[in-house]
Design a protein around this motif. Structure first.
Motif, PDB file in Angstrom:
ATOM      1  N   ALA A   1      96.746 -23.837  10.283  1.00 42.01           N
ATOM      2  CA  ALA A   1      97.979 -23.217   9.782  1.00 42.01           C
ATOM      3  C   ALA A   1      98.162 -21.801  10.344  1.00 42.01           C
ATOM      4  N   ILE A   2      97.063 -21.109  10.621  1.00 38.57           N
ATOM      5  CA  ILE A   2      97.125 -19.745  11.150  1.00 38.57           C
ATOM      6  C   ILE A   2      97.094 -19.737  12.668  1.00 38.57           C
ATOM      7  N   ALA A   3      96.252 -20.574  13.252  1.00 38.35           N
ATOM      8  CA  ALA A   3      96.075 -20.593  14.711  1.00 38.35           C
ATOM      9  C   ALA A   3      96.241 -22.023  15.243  1.00 38.35           C
ATOM     10  N   PRO A   4      97.467 -22.533  15.297  1.00 37.34           N
ATOM     11  CA  PRO A   4      97.651 -23.913  15.773  1.00 37.34           C
ATOM     12  C   PRO A   4      97.232 -24.112  17.225  1.00 37.34           C
ATOM     13  N   ASP A   5      97.252 -23.045  18.016  1.00 34.85           N
ATOM     14  CA  ASP A   5      96.840 -23.149  19.416  1.00 34.85           C
ATOM     15  C   ASP A   5      95.325 -23.356  19.565  1.00 34.85           C
ATOM     16  N   ARG A   6      94.551 -23.085  18.516  1.00 35.57           N
ATOM     17  CA  ARG A   6      93.089 -23.255  18.566  1.00 35.57           C
ATOM     18  C   ARG A   6      92.634 -24.546  17.903  1.00 35.57           C
ATOM     19  N   ARG A   7      93.568 -25.453  17.649  1.00 33.14           N
ATOM     20  CA  ARG A   7      93.277 -26.715  16.975  1.00 33.14           C
ATOM     21  C   ARG A   7      92.202 -27.519  17.687  1.00 33.14           C
ATOM     22  N   LEU A   8      92.224 -27.555  19.012  1.00 30.60           N
ATOM     23  CA  LEU A   8      91.254 -28.329  19.788  1.00 30.60           C
ATOM     24  C   LEU A   8      90.259 -27.447  20.536  1.00 30.60           C
ATOM     25  N   ASP A   9      90.129 -26.206  20.115  1.00 34.79           N
ATOM     26  CA  ASP A   9      89.209 -25.262  20.751  1.00 34.79           C
ATOM     27  C   ASP A   9      87.810 -25.432  20.130  1.00 34.79           C
ATOM     28  N   PRO A  10      86.836 -25.920  20.891  1.00 35.58           N
ATOM     29  CA  PRO A  10      85.500 -26.146  20.329  1.00 35.58           C
ATOM     30  C   PRO A  10      84.833 -24.885  19.779  1.00 35.58           C
ATOM     31  N   THR A  11      85.234 -23.702  20.251  1.00 35.18           N
ATOM     32  CA  THR A  11      84.658 -22.472  19.708  1.00 35.18           C
ATOM     33  C   THR A  11      85.213 -22.155  18.319  1.00 35.18           C
ATOM     34  N   ASN A  12      86.210 -22.915  17.879  1.00 37.37           N
ATOM     35  CA  ASN A  12      86.802 -22.712  16.564  1.00 37.37           C
ATOM     36  C   ASN A  12      86.307 -23.758  15.555  1.00 37.37           C
ATOM     37  N   PHE A  13      85.267 -24.506  15.902  1.00 37.97           N
ATOM     38  CA  PHE A  13      84.732 -25.545  15.027  1.00 37.97           C
ATOM     39  C   PHE A  13      83.439 -25.090  14.377  1.00 37.97           C
ATOM     40  N   ARG A  14      83.188 -25.605  13.186  1.00 36.23           N
ATOM     41  CA  ARG A  14      81.883 -25.459  12.554  1.00 36.23           C
ATOM     42  C   ARG A  14      81.589 -26.743  11.774  1.00 36.23           C
TER      43      ARG A  14
END
Length: 112
Positions: free
Chosen positions: A72-85
């Protein structure tokens, strides 16, 4: 009294059931598409432990891949592996509640 025997389903049946569930929630299909499911599967294979439980010296299997920065805040990082935990369902529920209550997508400080 006799109990009902367990139901076993083959892969095709499970895929049909999953398709029906996806059709029932079309708004989530835009976010959780095939690319997301593939990345999620690879992330859990590479990071099989819950990061929040691991901080507490607990070994718990991760079942959920969470976005550090919510979509909801960063839709461009939806598929960014550095944004996963990787996290367990319990920690994910706590983070979700904290996000809704305080706008913070983290587990609050807790002991054991």
């Amino acid at each position: 009294m006799p109990t009902k025997p367990p139901t076993f389903r083959n892969k095709a049946q499970l895929e049909r059931i999953a398709d029906r569930k996806r059709q029932a929630r079309p708004e989530t299909n835009k976010i959780y598409d095939g690319a997301w499911r593939r990345l999620r599967r690879h992330h859990l294979a590479a990071n099989p432990l819950c990061v929040e439980c691991f901080k507490l010296d607990k070994i718990v299997e991760a079942t959920v891949v969470d976005h550090i920065q919510p979509v909801a805040i960063a839709p461009d990082r939806r598929l960014d592996p550095t944004n996963f935990r990787s996290c367990c369902q319990s920690c994910r529920s706590i983070m979700s509640q904290n996000w809704k209550a305080n706008g913070i997508n983290e587990v609050p400080n807790r002991r054991s």
